[in-house]
Design a protein around this motif. Structure first.
Motif, PDB file in Angstrom:
ATOM      1  N   LYS A  18       0.847  -1.186   0.000  1.00  0.00           N
ATOM      2  CA  LYS A  18       0.000   0.000   0.000  1.00  0.00           C
ATOM      3  C   LYS A  18       0.892   1.249   0.000  1.00  0.00           C
ATOM      4  O   LYS A  18       1.994   1.225   0.541  1.00  0.00           O
ATOM      5  CB  LYS A  18      -0.894   0.010   1.239  1.00  0.00           C
ATOM      6  N   PRO A  19       0.451   2.335  -0.602  1.00  0.00           N
ATOM      7  CA  PRO A  19       1.245   3.570  -0.544  1.00  0.00           C
ATOM      8  C   PRO A  19       1.489   3.970   0.907  1.00  0.00           C
ATOM      9  O   PRO A  19       0.572   3.956   1.730  1.00  0.00           O
ATOM     10  CB  PRO A  19       0.357   4.598  -1.251  1.00  0.00           C
ATOM     11  N   PHE A  20       2.748   4.324   1.227  1.00  0.00           N
ATOM     12  CA  PHE A  20       3.057   4.695   2.601  1.00  0.00           C
ATOM     13  C   PHE A  20       4.206   5.682   2.649  1.00  0.00           C
ATOM     14  O   PHE A  20       4.997   5.797   1.701  1.00  0.00           O
ATOM     15  CB  PHE A  20       3.381   3.456   3.447  1.00  0.00           C
ATOM     16  N   ILE A  21       4.257   6.393   3.765  1.00  0.00           N
ATOM     17  CA  ILE A  21       5.383   7.272   4.058  1.00  0.00           C
ATOM     18  C   ILE A  21       6.129   6.689   5.255  1.00  0.00           C
ATOM     19  O   ILE A  21       5.621   5.819   5.952  1.00  0.00           O
ATOM     20  CB  ILE A  21       4.938   8.718   4.345  1.00  0.00           C
ATOM     21  N   VAL A  22       7.348   7.172   5.473  1.00  0.00           N
ATOM     22  CA  VAL A  22       8.165   6.702   6.592  1.00  0.00           C
ATOM     23  C   VAL A  22       8.514   7.882   7.481  1.00  0.00           C
ATOM     24  O   VAL A  22       9.004   8.917   6.997  1.00  0.00           O
ATOM     25  CB  VAL A  22       9.460   6.024   6.110  1.00  0.00           C
ATOM     26  N   VAL A  23       8.256   7.736   8.768  1.00  0.00           N
ATOM     27  CA  VAL A  23       8.660   8.732   9.763  1.00  0.00           C
ATOM     28  C   VAL A  23       9.855   8.158  10.500  1.00  0.00           C
ATOM     29  O   VAL A  23       9.757   7.115  11.148  1.00  0.00           O
ATOM     30  CB  VAL A  23       7.519   9.050  10.734  1.00  0.00           C
ATOM     31  N   ALA A  24      10.996   8.823  10.386  1.00  0.00           N
ATOM     32  CA  ALA A  24      12.262   8.312  10.906  1.00  0.00           C
ATOM     33  C   ALA A  24      12.732   9.174  12.071  1.00  0.00           C
ATOM     34  O   ALA A  24      13.081  10.339  11.888  1.00  0.00           O
ATOM     35  CB  ALA A  24      13.319   8.314   9.801  1.00  0.00           C
ATOM     36  N   ILE A  25      12.716   8.590  13.259  1.00  0.00           N
ATOM     37  CA  ILE A  25      13.132   9.309  14.462  1.00  0.00           C
ATOM     38  C   ILE A  25      14.584   8.940  14.764  1.00  0.00           C
ATOM     39  O   ILE A  25      14.901   7.766  14.945  1.00  0.00           O
ATOM     40  CB  ILE A  25      12.233   8.953  15.671  1.00  0.00           C
ATOM     41  N   GLU A  26      15.465   9.914  14.818  1.00  0.00           N
ATOM     42  CA  GLU A  26      16.872   9.625  15.085  1.00  0.00           C
ATOM     43  C   GLU A  26      17.075   9.162  16.523  1.00  0.00           C
ATOM     44  O   GLU A  26      16.282   9.477  17.413  1.00  0.00           O
ATOM     45  CB  GLU A  26      17.741  10.861  14.813  1.00  0.00           C
ATOM     46  N   ASN A  27      18.149   8.413  16.728  1.00  0.00           N
ATOM     47  CA  ASN A  27      18.517   8.059  18.096  1.00  0.00           C
ATOM     48  C   ASN A  27      19.544   9.047  18.633  1.00  0.00           C
ATOM     49  O   ASN A  27      20.179   9.790  17.878  1.00  0.00           O
ATOM     50  CB  ASN A  27      19.057   6.617  18.165  1.00  0.00           C
ATOM     51  N   VAL A  41       4.734  13.458  17.885  1.00  0.00           N
ATOM     52  CA  VAL A  41       5.094  13.195  16.491  1.00  0.00           C
ATOM     53  C   VAL A  41       3.874  12.751  15.681  1.00  0.00           C
ATOM     54  O   VAL A  41       3.591  13.322  14.612  1.00  0.00           O
ATOM     55  CB  VAL A  41       6.209  12.133  16.404  1.00  0.00           C
ATOM     56  N   LYS A  42       3.151  11.746  16.154  1.00  0.00           N
ATOM     57  CA  LYS A  42       2.017  11.252  15.362  1.00  0.00           C
ATOM     58  C   LYS A  42       0.955  12.326  15.126  1.00  0.00           C
ATOM     59  O   LYS A  42       0.467  12.466  13.986  1.00  0.00           O
ATOM     60  CB  LYS A  42       1.394  10.011  16.006  1.00  0.00           C
ATOM     61  N   PRO A  43       0.540  13.096  16.128  1.00  0.00           N
ATOM     62  CA  PRO A  43      -0.435  14.147  15.833  1.00  0.00           C
ATOM     63  C   PRO A  43       0.057  15.145  14.781  1.00  0.00           C
ATOM     64  O   PRO A  43      -0.735  15.615  13.959  1.00  0.00           O
ATOM     65  CB  PRO A  43      -0.645  14.819  17.196  1.00  0.00           C
ATOM     66  N   TYR A  44       1.366  15.445  14.806  1.00  0.00           N
ATOM     67  CA  TYR A  44       1.912  16.359  13.793  1.00  0.00           C
ATOM     68  C   TYR A  44       1.794  15.732  12.409  1.00  0.00           C
ATOM     69  O   TYR A  44       1.391  16.393  11.439  1.00  0.00           O
ATOM     70  CB  TYR A  44       3.366  16.698  14.109  1.00  0.00           C
ATOM     71  N   ILE A  45       2.161  14.460  12.301  1.00  0.00           N
ATOM     72  CA  ILE A  45       2.057  13.773  11.016  1.00  0.00           C
ATOM     73  C   ILE A  45       0.612  13.740  10.544  1.00  0.00           C
ATOM     74  O   ILE A  45       0.307  14.015   9.371  1.00  0.00           O
ATOM     75  CB  ILE A  45       2.623  12.340  11.132  1.00  0.00           C
ATOM     76  N   ASP A  46      -0.299  13.426  11.440  1.00  0.00           N
ATOM     77  CA  ASP A  46      -1.716  13.334  11.074  1.00  0.00           C
ATOM     78  C   ASP A  46      -2.265  14.668  10.581  1.00  0.00           C
ATOM     79  O   ASP A  46      -3.118  14.710   9.687  1.00  0.00           O
ATOM     80  CB  ASP A  46      -2.540  12.848  12.268  1.00  0.00           C
ATOM     81  N   ARG A  47      -1.782  15.767  11.161  1.00  0.00           N
ATOM     82  CA  ARG A  47      -2.277  17.094  10.783  1.00  0.00           C
ATOM     83  C   ARG A  47      -1.671  17.601   9.482  1.00  0.00           C
ATOM     84  O   ARG A  47      -2.323  18.341   8.738  1.00  0.00           O
ATOM     85  CB  ARG A  47      -1.977  18.113  11.891  1.00  0.00           C
ATOM     86  N   ASN A  48      -0.433  17.250   9.221  1.00  0.00           N
ATOM     87  CA  ASN A  48       0.314  17.918   8.159  1.00  0.00           C
ATOM     88  C   ASN A  48       0.595  17.066   6.924  1.00  0.00           C
ATOM     89  O   ASN A  48       1.168  17.583   5.958  1.00  0.00           O
ATOM     90  CB  ASN A  48       1.636  18.435   8.726  1.00  0.00           C
ATOM     91  N   PHE A  49       0.221  15.798   6.942  1.00  0.00           N
ATOM     92  CA  PHE A  49       0.462  14.936   5.792  1.00  0.00           C
ATOM     93  C   PHE A  49      -0.825  14.207   5.421  1.00  0.00           C
ATOM     94  O   PHE A  49      -1.718  14.039   6.259  1.00  0.00           O
ATOM     95  CB  PHE A  49       1.584  13.940   6.094  1.00  0.00           C
TER      96      PHE A  49
END
Length: 307
Positions: free
Chosen positions: A100-109, A156-164
């Motif tokens: 399925k079409p998807f994006i990746v959210v990559a959180i640095e360590n 992070v997730k709320p930001y992604i949900d609002r802006n993408f």
């Protein structure tokens, strides 16, 4: 203190060194760095979003959250000159229509706090009191996984949900990582089953600390897993391991985890454990097999719908 222990055990890669923020490049799609978030009780870190070619034409997109974000895209900027090749593998699978079409959210360590951020915090409390009383760096460490996951889920997730242009529900939200990143991915799914519907725990570091250490950390992780597994049919779990370097320690530990999964009623296609002969505990190996967990998580077949 934990870093000294791991150096002595020659498994320094569990605390992968972080690098100064540099401009990563991708060969497919687009990589963007999000504005700085507010950080509470965890070290500040960059968060990146990879968008496939053509975004947002196939909206709404699923979302894959991944840890150790600085290791995923550009080998020129990594400490060991290896990378997962997430952009190439994800782009090719999407071009072929296999996922399925998807994006990746990559959180640095953050290297100095990686173990404390990624170890399943509530599992430590399940060790016997005699083990918790031992003078050991693990017992003295300030674990922050609960705060790390709170940051991921509430900021992070709320930001992604609002802006993408993404689907916000759990059936389109996934999480993945390797080694300690595999542990925190599993922990995220068990702590927030309403947020994540499926997880890929790659080369999962079941010992939790040094693989030859005698502290019963692995048993405490299994106890936590057994107590918190969601009802079968609601979530999906992918595990794998190689057979070389650090991964060579994992087969008997993974077998005990597999027993827990079986006894809880999990079976294919909702649960899968894979062995990759000759693969080591490094990004080159994870790159070689990355298509397998991506197909498990995001294959174009209809996934299990969380209840």
């Amino acid at each position: 203190m934990l870093q000294r222990l791991f150096r002595n055990l020659s498994v320094l890669w569990l605390l992968l060194p972080g690098l100064p923020v540099v401009a990563m490049e991708v060969s497919s799609g687009k990589l963007m760095t999000l504005p700085a978030f507010e950080f509470h009780d965890i070290a500040a870190r960059p968060v990146h979003v990879w968008l496939p070619e053509g975004y947002p034409l196939q909206q709404p997109y699923s979302v894959l959250y991944m840890h150790d974000g600085q290791m995923l895209f550009d080998r020129r900027t990594t400490w060991n000159k290896q990378e997962w090749g997430v952009d190439e593998v994800a782009a090719e699978l999407q071009r072929q229509g296999k996922v399925k079409p998807f994006i990746v959210v990559a959180i640095e360590n953050i290297s100095e706090t990686r173990h404390q951020d990624y170890f399943p915090q509530k599992a430590r409390a399940l060790m016997p009191e005699t083990a918790q009383a031992q003078q050991h760096p693990f017992n003295q460490a300030e674990l922050r996984a609960d705060n790390y996951l709170k940051f991921l889920v509430t900021q992070v997730k709320p930001y992604i949900d609002r802006n993408f242009q993404v689907a916000r529900d759990a059936s389109h939200t996934f999480i993945a990582g390797s080694s300690m990143g595999g542990l925190i991915s599993l922990y995220a799914t068990l702590e927030y089953p309403e947020v994540f519907s499926a997880v890929a725990a790659i080369s999962t570091h079941w010992p939790g600390i040094g693989p030859e250490d005698k502290l019963p950390v692995a048993a405490s992780i299994r106890a936590y897993l057994e107590q918190n597994l969601p009802e079968p049919g609601t979530h999906r779990f992918y595990f794998d391991y190689g057979t070389k370097t650090l991964d060579a320690y994992y087969p008997p530990l993974q077998q005990q985890v597999d027993t827990i999964m079986q006894q809880a009623g999990y079976h294919s296609p909702d649960w899968q454990t894979r062995t990759f002969e000759g693969h080591a505990h490094d990004e080159d190996s994870w790159r070689l097999r990355l298509a397998e967990p991506l197909l498990f998580l995001l294959g174009s077949d209809t996934p299990v719908q969380p209840r």
